[in-house]
Design a protein around this motif. Structure first.
Motif, mmCIF file in Angstrom:
data_model
loop_
_atom_site.group_PDB
_atom_site.id
_atom_site.type_symbol
_atom_site.label_atom_id
_atom_site.label_comp_id
_atom_site.label_asym_id
_atom_site.label_seq_id
_atom_site.Cartn_x
_atom_site.Cartn_y
_atom_site.Cartn_z
ATOM 1 N N GLY A 53 0.841 -1.201 0.000
ATOM 2 C CA GLY A 53 0.000 0.000 0.000
ATOM 3 C C GLY A 53 0.872 1.245 0.000
ATOM 4 N N SER A 54 0.263 2.367 0.208
ATOM 5 C CA SER A 54 0.981 3.636 0.260
ATOM 6 C C SER A 54 1.944 3.625 1.451
ATOM 7 C CB SER A 54 -0.014 4.785 0.419
ATOM 8 O OG SER A 54 0.649 5.964 0.804
ATOM 9 N N LYS B 284 3.399 6.006 2.830
ATOM 10 C CA LYS B 284 3.021 7.104 3.718
ATOM 11 C C LYS B 284 1.951 6.652 4.713
ATOM 12 C CE LYS B 284 1.578 11.923 3.280
ATOM 13 N NZ LYS B 284 1.222 12.966 2.311
ATOM 14 N N GLN B 285 1.032 5.778 4.264
ATOM 15 C CA GLN B 285 -0.058 5.333 5.118
ATOM 16 C C GLN B 285 0.278 4.107 5.961
ATOM 17 O OE1 GLN B 285 -3.374 4.781 2.483
ATOM 18 N NE2 GLN B 285 -3.664 6.972 2.169
ATOM 19 N N ILE B 286 1.159 3.219 5.475
ATOM 20 C CA ILE B 286 1.400 1.985 6.217
ATOM 21 C C ILE B 286 2.512 2.081 7.248
ATOM 22 C CG2 ILE B 286 0.459 0.498 4.422
ATOM 23 C CD1 ILE B 286 3.301 -0.241 3.624
ATOM 24 N N GLN B 287 3.370 3.095 7.135
ATOM 25 C CA GLN B 287 4.392 3.238 8.167
ATOM 26 C C GLN B 287 3.892 4.186 9.248
ATOM 27 O OE1 GLN B 287 8.138 4.977 7.202
ATOM 28 N NE2 GLN B 287 7.250 6.884 6.522
ATOM 29 N N LYS B 288 4.364 3.980 10.443
ATOM 30 C CA LYS B 288 4.024 4.857 11.559
ATOM 31 C C LYS B 288 5.329 5.278 12.224
ATOM 32 C CE LYS B 288 -0.547 2.973 12.549
ATOM 33 N NZ LYS B 288 -0.756 2.110 11.428
ATOM 34 N N TYR C 249 11.806 10.712 0.518
ATOM 35 C CA TYR C 249 10.421 10.678 0.052
ATOM 36 C C TYR C 249 10.121 11.909 -0.785
ATOM 37 C CZ TYR C 249 5.342 10.204 0.261
ATOM 38 O OH TYR C 249 4.018 10.067 -0.065
ATOM 39 N N ASN D 255 7.263 11.699 -3.220
ATOM 40 C CA ASN D 255 5.807 11.573 -3.242
ATOM 41 C C ASN D 255 5.471 10.081 -3.160
ATOM 42 O OD1 ASN D 255 5.882 10.496 -5.990
ATOM 43 N ND2 ASN D 255 6.194 12.616 -6.664
ATOM 44 N N ASP D 256 4.179 9.738 -3.217
ATOM 45 C CA ASP D 256 3.761 8.336 -3.058
ATOM 46 C C ASP D 256 4.330 7.403 -4.125
ATOM 47 O OD1 ASP D 256 2.374 8.828 -0.757
ATOM 48 O OD2 ASP D 256 0.376 8.756 -1.667
#
Length: 98
Positions: free
Chosen positions: A16-17, A19-23, A47, A49-50
């Motif tokens: 997935g993205s 940006k969204q799957i890492q914390k 980074y 972009n996506d």
């Protein structure tokens, strides 16, 4: 891919993205066919972009290496962990589970 005696199994997965799957630079995921959850922390991230990024990290125990590279949306990666699971990933096509 041409025949190679070193390749036992080839399986595509989807990522997935990033940006969204890492914390906070941490990733947690499963490799298909491997029961242990992989947990890793970024050591270097570039980074744009996506669709364009570099993510380098070490596993939680610091014994494994993980690399994800994306250029224009095409992703390639490498996962090496002590249990001997080595994955060379190109144009990933299934889901990393958090």
């Amino acid at each position: 891919m041409r025949a190679n005696d070193l390749v036992v199994k080839l399986e595509y997965i989807k990522v997935g993205s990033l940006k969204q799957i890492q914390k906070n630079g941490a990733l947690s995921f499963f490799i298909p066919g491997f029961s242990k959850k992989i947990k890793a922390k970024a050591t270097y991230v570039e980074y744009a972009n996506d669709d364009n990024y570099k993510w380098y990290g070490k596993t939680e125990d610091e014994l494994g290496d993980i690399i994800f590279l994306s250029s224009n949306g095409g992703i390639t990666g490498y996962i090496s962990i002590p249990e001997g699971v080595l994955k060379s990933i190109q144009h990933l096509m299934a889901i990393i589970c958090l």
